[in-house]
Design a protein around this motif. Sequence first.
Motif, short mmCIF file in Angstrom:
data_model
loop_
_atom_site.label_atom_id
_atom_site.label_comp_id
_atom_site.label_asym_id
_atom_site.label_seq_id
_atom_site.Cartn_x
_atom_site.Cartn_y
_atom_site.Cartn_z
N ASP A 10 0.75 -1.23 -0.07
CA ASP A 10 -0.07 0.03 0.02
C ASP A 10 0.99 1.35 -0.05
O ASP A 10 0.39 2.18 0.17
CB ASP A 10 -0.97 -0.03 1.14
CG ASP A 10 -0.42 -0.20 2.68
OD1 ASP A 10 0.86 -0.12 2.50
OD2 ASP A 10 -0.98 0.35 3.41
N ASP A 11 2.15 1.11 -0.23
CA ASP A 11 3.05 2.31 -0.44
C ASP A 11 2.58 3.09 -1.48
O ASP A 11 2.19 2.43 -2.66
CB ASP A 11 4.33 1.70 -0.43
CG ASP A 11 5.43 2.86 -0.62
OD1 ASP A 11 5.84 3.36 0.21
OD2 ASP A 11 5.74 3.30 -1.81
N PRO A 12 2.72 4.44 -1.53
CA PRO A 12 2.09 5.15 -2.60
C PRO A 12 2.82 4.80 -3.89
O PRO A 12 2.31 4.84 -4.92
CB PRO A 12 2.64 6.88 -2.16
CG PRO A 12 2.55 6.56 -0.75
CD PRO A 12 3.08 5.39 -0.42
N ARG A 15 1.37 1.36 -5.06
CA ARG A 15 -0.05 1.80 -5.53
C ARG A 15 -0.12 2.35 -7.00
O ARG A 15 -0.67 2.14 -7.77
CB ARG A 15 -0.58 2.53 -4.35
CG ARG A 15 -2.07 2.75 -4.46
CD ARG A 15 -2.78 1.68 -4.05
NE ARG A 15 -4.31 2.00 -4.26
CZ ARG A 15 -5.38 1.07 -3.91
NH1 ARG A 15 -5.19 0.10 -3.25
NH2 ARG A 15 -6.44 1.44 -3.94
N GLU A 16 0.88 3.39 -7.07
CA GLU A 16 0.89 3.83 -8.34
C GLU A 16 1.00 2.96 -9.50
O GLU A 16 0.62 2.97 -10.30
CB GLU A 16 1.89 5.09 -8.40
CG GLU A 16 2.14 5.85 -9.60
CD GLU A 16 3.25 6.82 -9.56
OE1 GLU A 16 3.94 7.00 -10.79
OE2 GLU A 16 3.64 7.61 -8.68
N LEU A 18 0.81 -0.27 -9.41
CA LEU A 18 -0.37 -1.22 -9.45
C LEU A 18 -1.43 -0.67 -10.42
O LEU A 18 -2.00 -1.35 -11.05
CB LEU A 18 -0.82 -1.77 -8.13
CG LEU A 18 0.31 -2.83 -7.53
CD1 LEU A 18 -0.20 -3.10 -6.10
CD2 LEU A 18 0.34 -4.04 -8.30
N THR A 19 -1.88 0.70 -10.07
CA THR A 19 -2.75 1.24 -10.68
C THR A 19 -2.61 1.41 -12.32
O THR A 19 -3.52 1.22 -12.90
CB THR A 19 -2.96 2.69 -10.04
OG1 THR A 19 -3.36 2.38 -8.85
CG2 THR A 19 -4.12 3.48 -10.68
N PHE A 38 -7.21 -4.90 -6.07
CA PHE A 38 -5.89 -4.26 -5.09
C PHE A 38 -5.63 -5.44 -3.79
O PHE A 38 -6.41 -5.64 -3.01
CB PHE A 38 -5.97 -3.05 -4.50
CG PHE A 38 -5.72 -1.98 -5.64
CD1 PHE A 38 -4.37 -1.58 -6.04
CD2 PHE A 38 -6.70 -1.53 -6.38
CE1 PHE A 38 -4.28 -0.83 -6.77
CE2 PHE A 38 -6.73 -0.56 -7.71
CZ PHE A 38 -5.44 -0.38 -7.75
N HIS A 83 1.47 -9.68 -10.00
CA HIS A 83 1.55 -8.42 -10.29
C HIS A 83 2.81 -7.99 -10.82
O HIS A 83 3.47 -6.86 -10.51
CB HIS A 83 1.35 -7.37 -9.22
CG HIS A 83 -0.04 -7.72 -8.44
ND1 HIS A 83 -1.22 -8.00 -9.12
CD2 HIS A 83 -0.48 -7.97 -7.22
CE1 HIS A 83 -2.35 -8.37 -8.31
NE2 HIS A 83 -1.74 -8.34 -7.24
#
Length: 164
Positions: A10-12, A15-16, A18-19, A38, A83
């Motif tokens: 969940d680190d920014p 997350r970026e 993975l998005t 997620f 992922h």
Amino acid sequence: MVELRPVPVDDPVARELLTEYFALRAQSFPGNAYTTVFPSVETFTPPEGVFLVLYDDAELAVGCGGIRRVADGSLGGRYEVKHLYLRPETRGRGWGRLLLDDLERRARRWDAAELVLDTHHTLEAAGGLYASAGFREIEPYNDNPNATRWYGLRLAPAEGGETL
């Protein structure tokens, strides 16, 4: 020199990445029916798993991937590769193999007997990477609606030294 760093999923930065990965998959997925989920932090927290971010020489995050513990298979402890993603402009540099090799090393440290993964047949480059790393097609081990192919890699020799 590139560097791999373990980070919470969940680190920014994670997350970026993975998005981006999920958005690209959704755009190209047949029938626009890609299911996005997620991952939870616990799933990729050692020793249940790990999530890595790949940084290039300029300290730019360019890729990611992880392994997570799944139900044991017939060989014993099993981790799943999840992922694995590189930004499109960075592909072809061997960084996908670097990520995959590091994830395999980490699974071995946790005494995993097997690495497994699922993918879609349209991801031809990914399939080539997995085959070149020694993964072989196996029977489905999950019901992932996004997958059409399943692969496995034996990490610990079985009785008689057989491989998958």
